[in-house]
Scaffold this active site. Structure first.
Site, mmCIF file in Angstrom:
data_model
loop_
_atom_site.group_PDB
_atom_site.id
_atom_site.type_symbol
_atom_site.label_atom_id
_atom_site.label_comp_id
_atom_site.label_asym_id
_atom_site.label_seq_id
_atom_site.Cartn_x
_atom_site.Cartn_y
_atom_site.Cartn_z
ATOM 1 N N ALA A 1 28.527 115.425 9.437
ATOM 2 C CA ALA A 1 28.814 114.952 10.744
ATOM 3 C C ALA A 1 27.512 114.309 11.184
ATOM 4 O O ALA A 1 26.377 114.470 10.277
ATOM 5 C CB ALA A 1 28.853 116.206 11.582
ATOM 6 N N GLY B 1 30.094 118.928 7.571
ATOM 7 C CA GLY B 1 31.584 118.445 8.286
ATOM 8 C C GLY B 1 32.426 117.796 6.972
ATOM 9 O O GLY B 1 33.437 117.831 7.163
ATOM 10 N N GLU C 1 24.405 123.269 7.296
ATOM 11 C CA GLU C 1 24.197 123.284 8.648
ATOM 12 C C GLU C 1 22.934 124.281 9.050
ATOM 13 O O GLU C 1 22.275 123.701 9.952
ATOM 14 C CB GLU C 1 25.652 123.542 9.216
ATOM 15 C CG GLU C 1 26.651 122.564 9.373
ATOM 16 C CD GLU C 1 27.416 122.586 8.232
ATOM 17 O OE1 GLU C 1 27.054 122.801 7.170
ATOM 18 O OE2 GLU C 1 28.624 122.273 8.408
ATOM 19 N N GLU D 1 34.025 120.374 5.241
ATOM 20 C CA GLU D 1 35.094 120.650 5.949
ATOM 21 C C GLU D 1 36.245 119.934 5.879
ATOM 22 O O GLU D 1 37.487 120.097 6.023
ATOM 23 C CB GLU D 1 34.545 121.163 7.307
ATOM 24 C CG GLU D 1 33.539 122.377 7.411
ATOM 25 C CD GLU D 1 32.736 122.263 8.737
ATOM 26 O OE1 GLU D 1 33.056 121.587 9.521
ATOM 27 O OE2 GLU D 1 31.523 122.994 8.636
HETATM 28 C C1 LIG Z 1 29.876 120.420 12.212
HETATM 29 C C2 LIG Z 1 29.067 119.630 11.050
HETATM 30 C C3 LIG Z 1 27.691 119.481 10.761
HETATM 31 C C4 LIG Z 1 27.358 118.773 9.804
HETATM 32 O O1 LIG Z 1 28.074 118.183 9.150
HETATM 33 S S1 LIG Z 1 25.603 118.985 10.013
HETATM 34 C C5 LIG Z 1 24.905 117.649 8.605
HETATM 35 C C6 LIG Z 1 25.187 118.178 7.262
HETATM 36 N N1 LIG Z 1 24.871 117.297 6.519
HETATM 37 C C7 LIG Z 1 23.512 116.975 6.094
HETATM 38 O O2 LIG Z 1 22.731 118.043 6.505
HETATM 39 C C8 LIG Z 1 23.151 116.185 5.133
HETATM 40 C C9 LIG Z 1 21.880 115.362 5.497
HETATM 41 N N2 LIG Z 1 21.551 114.236 4.800
HETATM 42 C C10 LIG Z 1 20.936 114.334 3.505
HETATM 43 O O3 LIG Z 1 20.554 115.557 3.107
HETATM 44 C C11 LIG Z 1 20.439 113.207 2.734
HETATM 45 O O4 LIG Z 1 20.549 112.142 3.710
HETATM 46 C C12 LIG Z 1 21.635 112.933 1.568
HETATM 47 C C13 LIG Z 1 21.392 114.001 0.433
HETATM 48 C C14 LIG Z 1 23.048 112.934 1.836
HETATM 49 C C15 LIG Z 1 21.269 111.624 0.999
HETATM 50 O O5 LIG Z 1 19.733 111.482 0.644
HETATM 51 P P1 LIG Z 1 19.259 110.263 0.344
HETATM 52 O O6 LIG Z 1 20.047 109.340 -0.649
HETATM 53 O O7 LIG Z 1 17.706 110.185 -0.170
HETATM 54 O O8 LIG Z 1 19.275 109.342 1.631
HETATM 55 P P2 LIG Z 1 18.487 109.469 3.004
HETATM 56 O O9 LIG Z 1 17.358 108.612 2.899
HETATM 57 O O10 LIG Z 1 18.230 110.939 3.249
HETATM 58 O O11 LIG Z 1 19.603 108.982 3.983
HETATM 59 C C16 LIG Z 1 20.050 107.557 4.126
HETATM 60 C C17 LIG Z 1 19.980 107.585 5.666
HETATM 61 O O12 LIG Z 1 21.172 108.152 6.191
HETATM 62 C C18 LIG Z 1 20.787 109.203 7.283
HETATM 63 N N3 LIG Z 1 21.636 110.248 7.126
HETATM 64 C C19 LIG Z 1 21.931 110.954 6.127
HETATM 65 N N4 LIG Z 1 22.740 112.025 6.437
HETATM 66 C C20 LIG Z 1 22.738 111.993 7.686
HETATM 67 C C21 LIG Z 1 23.654 112.506 8.655
HETATM 68 N N5 LIG Z 1 24.736 113.521 8.335
HETATM 69 N N6 LIG Z 1 23.908 112.045 9.935
HETATM 70 C C22 LIG Z 1 23.368 111.256 10.364
HETATM 71 N N7 LIG Z 1 22.501 110.490 9.515
HETATM 72 C C23 LIG Z 1 22.546 110.796 8.313
HETATM 73 C C24 LIG Z 1 19.252 109.227 6.911
HETATM 74 O O13 LIG Z 1 18.845 109.718 8.072
HETATM 75 C C25 LIG Z 1 18.962 107.921 6.353
HETATM 76 O O14 LIG Z 1 18.508 107.228 7.491
HETATM 77 P P3 LIG Z 1 17.461 106.086 7.654
HETATM 78 O O15 LIG Z 1 17.985 105.017 6.705
HETATM 79 O O16 LIG Z 1 17.457 105.469 9.101
HETATM 80 O O17 LIG Z 1 16.255 106.849 7.476
#
Ligand SMILES: C/C=C/C(=O)SCCNC(=O)CCNC(=O)[C@H](O)C(C)(C)COP(=O)(O)OP(=O)(O)OC[C@H]1O[C@@H](n2cnc3c(N)ncnc32)[C@H](O)[C@@H]1OP(=O)(O)O
Length: 263
Positions: free
Chosen positions: A72, A117, A140, A120
């Protein structure tokens, strides 16, 4: 009849003549993030697909192959208060429930990250096929929230200990472990992902649509019943199958093929 398509904001649906439907989520980036506009678009597309009786199987995928869904939208969630957080998660719950109760089998095509998410959302699908470099996690806790809604499907699927490990540590697992734990049905080399999803979808499309819909309905209903209740429930459902004409058609085709093989 040719392939039909429709688009809503952030989602594109394609329905092939044989009944294979593909719903592609389209966010602005490459990680297929579930923001409110994306969730809304997917819900709208699913509601339209649900009304289409020609659909025999649904494939869910993201426009980018870097992820199935990387979670999410953290940027959106960072600004929520309690009331807005309830609305956000209720919307995501409704999306996942629309998939879980979709009347035909739903296959998640998972080419990469499948997180939070996004996992999920994948758990709401009936079957999950991933590329062998895909990564799965419920991170999360690392952003200060519990894993909720369809995370509750994990313990019966992968067991209490594995669920506790994933949900409490937030650590990721690779495709091999996801397969060993039963989180996914198959993990294949990236180049074979589309072929594997296609083969599975074509198999569903070749089956009797009424039987498939009935079986999916039963799978969902059994989850809420005791074993004895589920057994009794399915006796009635077995009888009802004979009103669809499908048992007669498929069984007679089977018998005729055996007669042909002997002659
Ligand atoms: C109810 C549900 C709750 C949830 O789902 S909580 C969220 C759960 N998901 C996460 O915690 C994943 C978070 N993201 C990461 O861990 C990493 O990313 C990845 C492993 C998926 C990919 O890593 P890499 O290839 O190094 O890319 P990058 O530079 O981290 O991300 C590229 C851009 O994508 C944005 N981003 C990544 N995941 C999310 C997200 N879940 N929500 C919003 N933005 C996200 C970053 O911030 C960044 O942005 P910019 O290019 O502006 O710096």
């Amino acid at each position: 009849m040719n392939t039909r398509t429709f688009e809503v904001a952030h989602a594109r649906a394609e329905i092939e003549a044989g009944g294979i439907a593909t719903l592609t989520m389209q966010d602005a980036g490459v990680l297929n993030i579930l923001s409110t506009p994306v969730i809304d678009g997917l819900r709208e597309a699913l509601a339209r697909l649900r009304e289409d009786d020609s659909v025999r199987v649904l494939v869910l995928r993201g426009a980018s192959d870097r992820a199935f869904v990387a979670g999410a939208d953290i940027a959106e969630m960072a600004a929520l208060d309690e009331a807005k957080a309830r609305r956000f998660i209720s919307n995501l719950r409704d999306l996942c429930n629309a998939v879980r109760h979709f009347p035909v089998p739903v296959i998640a095509r998972i080419p990469g990250w499948c997180l939070g998410g996004g996992l999920e959302f994948a758990l709401a699908c009936d079957l999950r096929i991933c590329a062998d470099h895909a990564q799965f996690g419920m991170p999360e806790v690392k952003v200060g929230i519990p894993s909720v809604i369809h995370a509750a499907l994990m313990p019966p699927l992968i067991g209490a200990a594995n669920s506790a490990w994933m949900l409490l540590t937030g650590e990721l697992i690779d495709a091999r472990r996801a397969l060993d734990w039963g989180l996914v049905n198959a993990a294949v080399p990236e180049a074979e992902l589309d072929g594997a999803v296609r083969k599975l979808a074509e198999g569903f499309a070749a089956l009797g649509p009424a039987a498939l819909r009935q079986q999916k309905k039963l799978l969902r209903r059994w989850e809420t019943m005791s074993v004895d209740e589920a057994i009794e429930d399915s006796v009635a459902e077995f009888g009802a199958a004979f009103n669809t004409g499908e048992p007669q058609k498929f069984m007679n085709e089977f018998l005729a093929s055996k007669r042909r093989a002997k002659s």
